[in-house]
Design a protein around this motif. Structure first.
Motif, PDB file in Angstrom:
ATOM      1  N   PHE A  24       0.839  -1.196   0.000  1.00 26.95           N
ATOM      2  CA  PHE A  24       0.000   0.000   0.000  1.00 26.95           C
ATOM      3  C   PHE A  24       0.879   1.254   0.000  1.00 26.95           C
ATOM      4  O   PHE A  24       1.808   1.369   0.793  1.00 26.95           O
ATOM      5  CB  PHE A  24      -0.928  -0.002   1.220  1.00 26.95           C
ATOM      6  CG  PHE A  24      -1.927   1.112   1.173  1.00 26.95           C
ATOM      7  CD1 PHE A  24      -3.110   0.955   0.480  1.00 26.95           C
ATOM      8  CD2 PHE A  24      -1.658   2.332   1.780  1.00 26.95           C
ATOM      9  CE1 PHE A  24      -4.024   1.991   0.403  1.00 26.95           C
ATOM     10  CE2 PHE A  24      -2.567   3.375   1.705  1.00 26.95           C
ATOM     11  CZ  PHE A  24      -3.752   3.206   1.015  1.00 26.95           C
TER      12      PHE A  24
ATOM     13  N   ALA B  37       1.611   4.654   1.081  1.00 26.73           N
ATOM     14  CA  ALA B  37       1.174   5.560   2.156  1.00 26.73           C
ATOM     15  C   ALA B  37       0.884   6.967   1.633  1.00 26.73           C
ATOM     16  O   ALA B  37       0.037   7.679   2.181  1.00 26.73           O
ATOM     17  CB  ALA B  37       2.236   5.613   3.253  1.00 26.73           C
ATOM     18  N   GLY B  38       1.582   7.361   0.569  1.00 29.61           N
ATOM     19  CA  GLY B  38       1.405   8.713   0.025  1.00 29.61           C
ATOM     20  C   GLY B  38      -0.028   9.004  -0.381  1.00 29.61           C
ATOM     21  O   GLY B  38      -0.496  10.143  -0.286  1.00 29.61           O
TER      22      GLY B  38
ATOM     23  N   LEU C   7      -2.617   8.299   1.112  1.00 27.39           N
ATOM     24  CA  LEU C   7      -3.489   8.586   2.255  1.00 27.39           C
ATOM     25  C   LEU C   7      -3.779  10.072   2.425  1.00 27.39           C
ATOM     26  O   LEU C   7      -4.718  10.446   3.124  1.00 27.39           O
ATOM     27  CB  LEU C   7      -2.883   8.033   3.552  1.00 27.39           C
ATOM     28  CG  LEU C   7      -2.962   6.519   3.732  1.00 27.39           C
ATOM     29  CD1 LEU C   7      -2.266   6.114   5.023  1.00 27.39           C
ATOM     30  CD2 LEU C   7      -4.409   6.038   3.730  1.00 27.39           C
ATOM     31  N   ARG C   8      -2.979  10.932   1.820  1.00 27.50           N
ATOM     32  CA  ARG C   8      -3.256  12.362   1.985  1.00 27.50           C
ATOM     33  C   ARG C   8      -4.569  12.756   1.284  1.00 27.50           C
ATOM     34  O   ARG C   8      -5.149  13.789   1.586  1.00 27.50           O
ATOM     35  CB  ARG C   8      -2.081  13.209   1.506  1.00 27.50           C
ATOM     36  CG  ARG C   8      -1.935  13.309   0.010  1.00 27.50           C
ATOM     37  CD  ARG C   8      -0.837  14.284  -0.380  1.00 27.50           C
ATOM     38  NE  ARG C   8      -0.819  14.511  -1.813  1.00 27.50           N
ATOM     39  CZ  ARG C   8      -1.604  15.375  -2.440  1.00 27.50           C
ATOM     40  NH1 ARG C   8      -2.435  16.119  -1.758  1.00 27.50           N
ATOM     41  NH2 ARG C   8      -1.561  15.499  -3.747  1.00 27.50           N
ATOM     42  N   ARG C   9      -5.017  11.933   0.356  1.00 27.64           N
ATOM     43  CA  ARG C   9      -6.279  12.219  -0.342  1.00 27.64           C
ATOM     44  C   ARG C   9      -7.438  11.434   0.250  1.00 27.64           C
ATOM     45  O   ARG C   9      -7.265  10.350   0.787  1.00 27.64           O
ATOM     46  CB  ARG C   9      -6.147  11.853  -1.823  1.00 27.64           C
ATOM     47  CG  ARG C   9      -5.150  12.756  -2.521  1.00 27.64           C
ATOM     48  CD  ARG C   9      -5.480  12.897  -3.977  1.00 27.64           C
ATOM     49  NE  ARG C   9      -4.665  13.966  -4.549  1.00 27.64           N
ATOM     50  CZ  ARG C   9      -4.536  14.196  -5.855  1.00 27.64           C
ATOM     51  NH1 ARG C   9      -5.172  13.427  -6.714  1.00 27.64           N
ATOM     52  NH2 ARG C   9      -3.801  15.193  -6.292  1.00 27.64           N
ATOM     53  N   TYR C  10      -8.635  11.973   0.104  1.00 26.93           N
ATOM     54  CA  TYR C  10      -9.831  11.261   0.549  1.00 26.93           C
ATOM     55  C   TYR C  10      -9.956   9.935  -0.197  1.00 26.93           C
ATOM     56  O   TYR C  10      -9.541   9.827  -1.349  1.00 26.93           O
ATOM     57  CB  TYR C  10     -11.076  12.126   0.308  1.00 26.93           C
ATOM     58  CG  TYR C  10     -11.235  13.174   1.385  1.00 26.93           C
ATOM     59  CD1 TYR C  10     -11.793  12.836   2.604  1.00 26.93           C
ATOM     60  CD2 TYR C  10     -10.786  14.472   1.196  1.00 26.93           C
ATOM     61  CE1 TYR C  10     -11.915  13.781   3.609  1.00 26.93           C
ATOM     62  CE2 TYR C  10     -10.901  15.433   2.201  1.00 26.93           C
ATOM     63  CZ  TYR C  10     -11.472  15.067   3.409  1.00 26.93           C
ATOM     64  OH  TYR C  10     -11.580  15.976   4.408  1.00 26.93           O
ATOM     65  N   PRO C  11     -10.535   8.943   0.462  1.00 31.62           N
ATOM     66  CA  PRO C  11     -10.734   7.652  -0.213  1.00 31.62           C
ATOM     67  C   PRO C  11     -11.916   7.718  -1.180  1.00 31.62           C
ATOM     68  O   PRO C  11     -12.708   8.657  -1.134  1.00 31.62           O
ATOM     69  CB  PRO C  11     -11.059   6.709   0.947  1.00 31.62           C
ATOM     70  CG  PRO C  11     -11.701   7.583   1.981  1.00 31.62           C
ATOM     71  CD  PRO C  11     -11.053   8.939   1.850  1.00 31.62           C
TER      72      PRO C  11
ATOM     73  N   PRO D 298     -15.408   7.395  -1.994  1.00 33.16           N
ATOM     74  CA  PRO D 298     -16.395   7.483  -0.914  1.00 33.16           C
ATOM     75  C   PRO D 298     -17.280   6.246  -0.727  1.00 33.16           C
ATOM     76  O   PRO D 298     -17.699   5.970   0.394  1.00 33.16           O
ATOM     77  CB  PRO D 298     -17.260   8.693  -1.303  1.00 33.16           C
ATOM     78  CG  PRO D 298     -16.567   9.379  -2.422  1.00 33.16           C
ATOM     79  CD  PRO D 298     -15.586   8.438  -3.014  1.00 33.16           C
TER      80      PRO D 298
ATOM     81  N   TYR E 280     -17.454   9.471   4.234  1.00 29.27           N
ATOM     82  CA  TYR E 280     -16.318   8.615   3.849  1.00 29.27           C
ATOM     83  C   TYR E 280     -16.213   7.533   4.918  1.00 29.27           C
ATOM     84  O   TYR E 280     -15.379   7.635   5.819  1.00 29.27           O
ATOM     85  CB  TYR E 280     -15.027   9.421   3.804  1.00 29.27           C
ATOM     86  CG  TYR E 280     -14.992  10.490   2.749  1.00 29.27           C
ATOM     87  CD1 TYR E 280     -14.659  10.173   1.429  1.00 29.27           C
ATOM     88  CD2 TYR E 280     -15.264  11.818   3.046  1.00 29.27           C
ATOM     89  CE1 TYR E 280     -14.601  11.153   0.448  1.00 29.27           C
ATOM     90  CE2 TYR E 280     -15.211  12.804   2.071  1.00 29.27           C
ATOM     91  CZ  TYR E 280     -14.880  12.465   0.773  1.00 29.27           C
ATOM     92  OH  TYR E 280     -14.816  13.435  -0.189  1.00 29.27           O
TER      93      TYR E 280
ATOM     94  N   ASP F  60     -11.968   3.727   4.940  1.00 31.30           N
ATOM     95  CA  ASP F  60     -10.683   4.314   4.580  1.00 31.30           C
ATOM     96  C   ASP F  60     -10.058   3.577   3.403  1.00 31.30           C
ATOM     97  O   ASP F  60     -10.483   2.485   3.021  1.00 31.30           O
ATOM     98  CB  ASP F  60      -9.759   4.284   5.801  1.00 31.30           C
ATOM     99  CG  ASP F  60      -9.386   2.892   6.215  1.00 31.30           C
ATOM    100  OD1 ASP F  60      -8.354   2.389   5.733  1.00 31.30           O
ATOM    101  OD2 ASP F  60     -10.128   2.282   6.995  1.00 31.30           O
ATOM    102  N   ALA F  61      -9.023   4.211   2.838  1.00 30.56           N
ATOM    103  CA  ALA F  61      -8.414   3.699   1.610  1.00 30.56           C
ATOM    104  C   ALA F  61      -7.739   2.341   1.815  1.00 30.56           C
ATOM    105  O   ALA F  61      -7.835   1.463   0.949  1.00 30.56           O
ATOM    106  CB  ALA F  61      -7.399   4.721   1.084  1.00 30.56           C
ATOM    107  N   ILE F  62      -7.066   2.141   2.954  1.00 36.78           N
ATOM    108  CA  ILE F  62      -6.365   0.856   3.149  1.00 36.78           C
ATOM    109  C   ILE F  62      -7.370  -0.270   3.338  1.00 36.78           C
ATOM    110  O   ILE F  62      -7.227  -1.343   2.768  1.00 36.78           O
ATOM    111  CB  ILE F  62      -5.444   0.889   4.385  1.00 36.78           C
ATOM    112  CG1 ILE F  62      -4.477   2.059   4.294  1.00 36.78           C
ATOM    113  CG2 ILE F  62      -4.648  -0.417   4.484  1.00 36.78           C
ATOM    114  CD1 ILE F  62      -3.470   2.061   5.422  1.00 36.78           C
TER     115      ILE F  62
ATOM    116  N   GLU G 111      -7.198  19.027   0.997  1.00 34.89           N
ATOM    117  CA  GLU G 111      -6.234  18.014   1.407  1.00 34.89           C
ATOM    118  C   GLU G 111      -4.859  18.665   1.561  1.00 34.89           C
ATOM    119  O   GLU G 111      -4.542  19.667   0.909  1.00 34.89           O
ATOM    120  CB  GLU G 111      -6.190  16.893   0.353  1.00 34.89           C
ATOM    121  CG  GLU G 111      -7.479  16.066   0.352  1.00 34.89           C
ATOM    122  CD  GLU G 111      -7.869  15.506  -1.005  1.00 34.89           C
ATOM    123  OE1 GLU G 111      -8.631  14.544  -1.038  1.00 34.89           O
ATOM    124  OE2 GLU G 111      -7.418  16.062  -2.036  1.00 34.89           O
TER     125      GLU G 111
ATOM    126  N   SER H 179      -1.995  14.931   6.887  1.00 36.00           N
ATOM    127  CA  SER H 179      -2.017  14.384   5.521  1.00 36.00           C
ATOM    128  C   SER H 179      -2.631  12.989   5.475  1.00 36.00           C
ATOM    129  O   SER H 179      -2.139  12.100   4.788  1.00 36.00           O
ATOM    130  CB  SER H 179      -0.593  14.322   4.943  1.00 36.00           C
ATOM    131  OG  SER H 179       0.042  15.576   5.027  1.00 36.00           O
TER     132      SER H 179
ATOM    133  N   GLY I 133      -7.278  10.035   3.740  1.00 35.21           N
ATOM    134  CA  GLY I 133      -7.656   8.688   3.312  1.00 35.21           C
ATOM    135  C   GLY I 133      -7.782   7.698   4.448  1.00 35.21           C
ATOM    136  O   GLY I 133      -8.250   6.580   4.257  1.00 35.21           O
TER     137      GLY I 133
END
Lengths: 360, 360
Positions: free
Chosen positions: A48, A50-51, A53-57, A59, A246, A249-251, B32, B219, B222
């Motif tokens: 994954f 990590a970079g 993660l700064r953006r929203y997942p 939705p 949201y 989460d992305a992960i 973000e 940051s 996500g």
């Protein structure tokens, strides 16, 4: 000064099973899968980025929804992804039940249901189960008569592990004139010979929601990922209106996708659990406990009347590093709910039970 | 048949900002952080043991709560960890506001607030902001007079970036006779010279909850991780009763801990954002836009009356791969909300704006 609403002040929160810090504990108390998740889950985590993660997942977890839709042969519009089954339970109440309107359930059932009803300030209509945990024939009639807006049924049943068949579900969905949620937290452990597939009913009924979770079947209780399957008209208001914007989460989206894509690993664990379930049931029966058949990953064992009480056995086992679940409730106070573990876990349980039950 | 409650049927869901699939888009529309999270976040992910996911997570994120308590010099009992700030907003409504009781807020404000009020079937009391987005002096009085059970204030304010000072917050907490939530989603970007620290007020007032999130400052949009700071009597019912039993998964707890433990990286990004914020503000002003000072990671720019409309500029920028936020709302229709990006992002925005505004 206390600012809580009256219904919140008066209620007790949900008590989850003990989570011991000691890693050596044989943990047979919260129905976790004893096998680790698919290796692909570990891969998904390690790779994954990590970079991002700064953006929203994304939705609505659309990629997961497509995978789940394929699995159940429905459309993505029939799927909502949620943080564990718990979030779906909360959303059906928020979306379909006004405060003060009743919610129906059996007794006993998953102990979270009445807690969620209280949070929405809804009375609970409880229908006691019959012999061998059977659902009374007039359940639908009683729901309708009480004016419930939502019926919650866990199937396979908790804490007994008994299963309502497809035809029974179909009849309930047809006869109940409000929303019916079938909580299939444990469905992955059902014997395939039973050919149970209630998700196939959602295209037939506009009032049926099936709850699924990755917690048990996919060994991902720590991830908090579940989903609902239902008619688009039921799914849409939860997806577009009442869900936290949201919620996933992305992960966890990536991990849940990997788990579904590598379902063969999970299916292997289901088979192991079924085999161990039968072995454990025989061993417990040989020790004098009464243990009905279960289609879940746990057994509900009634202790021998002349011997130590269920509570005493629970305490004895805990002292010896084996956790099982004891419910101090009417109809359950002479029983222990025991999660099916690995062969080694189960062996330890049996050894300690033998000692506890040995004539003194 | 539609089974939704009337209030749900009648409402519109929250519309989140666009999330383009195209990675080349200069994304200045959802506030973000333009910088990646701390390297320790990546480490925490790579070293996470997937095997532990088969077990339930620690239910209340206690390790994170201890770290947050240390940071704010309060007790862990003053902290609740939540899935982003959004979950905390939902929980304060669920816990402290009965259906049909009013919720107070300013106009404009974070557009999620009225949506959450509608889900609980609560009327909204809106107090329009004065010149330069100032809070009217009689805000507390109007909240009390309207009988609101909860006031929601975002500070720094969205979408303007203006900041209410400590004394103003103290006065509001003292004068409002119900629960006051200060939503500090953007507080990390406040100039340190301002010496703003409202968390220190929670030991003074039993009706004040401060919302924090890791989404912007750390940051981690996500990840979905935030927390509330408040008197123990406010935190406890949310922690023990109304929160979903396992609201935070095991991986996100580990990541959030790592982020707080390596706060110096985040603090570096705040400094970058502040520097860029001033540079961008000067550049926009030079282009004829009116841009008040902001203490957040975004600017609210009013377009030049004689030139293209805000909506036209939004569309022009979007066509050229730069996303900003346009709100088609009273008081905002001649404005663009622009997230502060990296120097390169901001340069691209300025270049395209120059072209759009160049005399034809």
């Amino acid at each position: 000064m206390a600012y809580e609403r009256d219904n919140i002040r008066q209620m007790q929160g949900y008590k989850s099973g003990e989570q011991p810090e000691n890693a050596d504990t044989v943990k047979l108390n919260t129905n976790e899968n004893p096998w680790p998740p698919a290796p692909a889950v570990g891969e998904a985590i390690r790779h994954f980025d990590a970079g991002q993660l700064r953006r929203y997942p994304q939705p609505t977890a659309d990629r997961f929804r497509r995978l789940a839709a394929d699995l159940h042969q429905v459309h993505p519009e029939n799927i909502i992804a949620t943080r564990g089954g718990d979030e779906l339970l909360r959303l059906v109440i928020t979306t379909f039940v006004d405060p003060y309107q009743p919610i129906g359930m059996t007794e006993p059932t998953y102990s979270l249901y009445p807690v969620l009803a209280q949070i929405q300030d809804c009375p609970v209509v409880k229908v006691p189960l019959g012999d061998e945990w059977s659902l009374p024939d007039d359940f639908a009639h009683r729901m309708n008569k009480a004016g419930v807006k939502l019926s919650l049924l866990v199937n396979p049943h908790a804490p007994s592990g008994s299963l309502l068949g497809m035809e029974a579900i179909r009849k309930l969905a047809r006869d109940i004139d409000s929303v019916l949620l079938i909580d299939e937290a444990y469905v992955d452990f059902v014997d395939p010979d039973v050919a149970y597939d209630s998700a196939s009913l959602v295209e037939e009924f506009d009032n049926l929601i099936v709850l699924r979770t990755l917690s048990k079947g996919y060994s991902l209780a720590g991830l908090r990922f579940g989903y609902g399957i239902g008619a688009e008209s039921l799914i849409r208001p939860m997806l577009e209106k009442t869900r936290d914007s949201y919620n996933l989460d992305a992960i966890s989206q990536r991990i849940a996708e990997a788990a579904l894509e590598h379902r063969d690993h999970a299916a292997w664990s289901w088979k192991q659990v079924r085999t161990e379930r039968e072995r454990l049931r025989s061993a417990l029966t040989a020790l004098g406990l009464t243990v009905p058949e279960s289609q879940a990953n746990f057994l509900l064992a009634t202790v021998y009347k002349a011997g130590p009480s269920a509570n005493d056995l629970y305490e004895y086992l805990k002292e010896h590093g084996v956790l099982v679940r004891y419910f101090d409730q009417p109809g359950l106070a002479d029983k222990l709910r025991i999660t099916v573990g690995t062969p080694e876990d189960n062996e330890q349980l049996i050894t300690h039970l033998q000692r506890a039950l040995a004539p003194g």
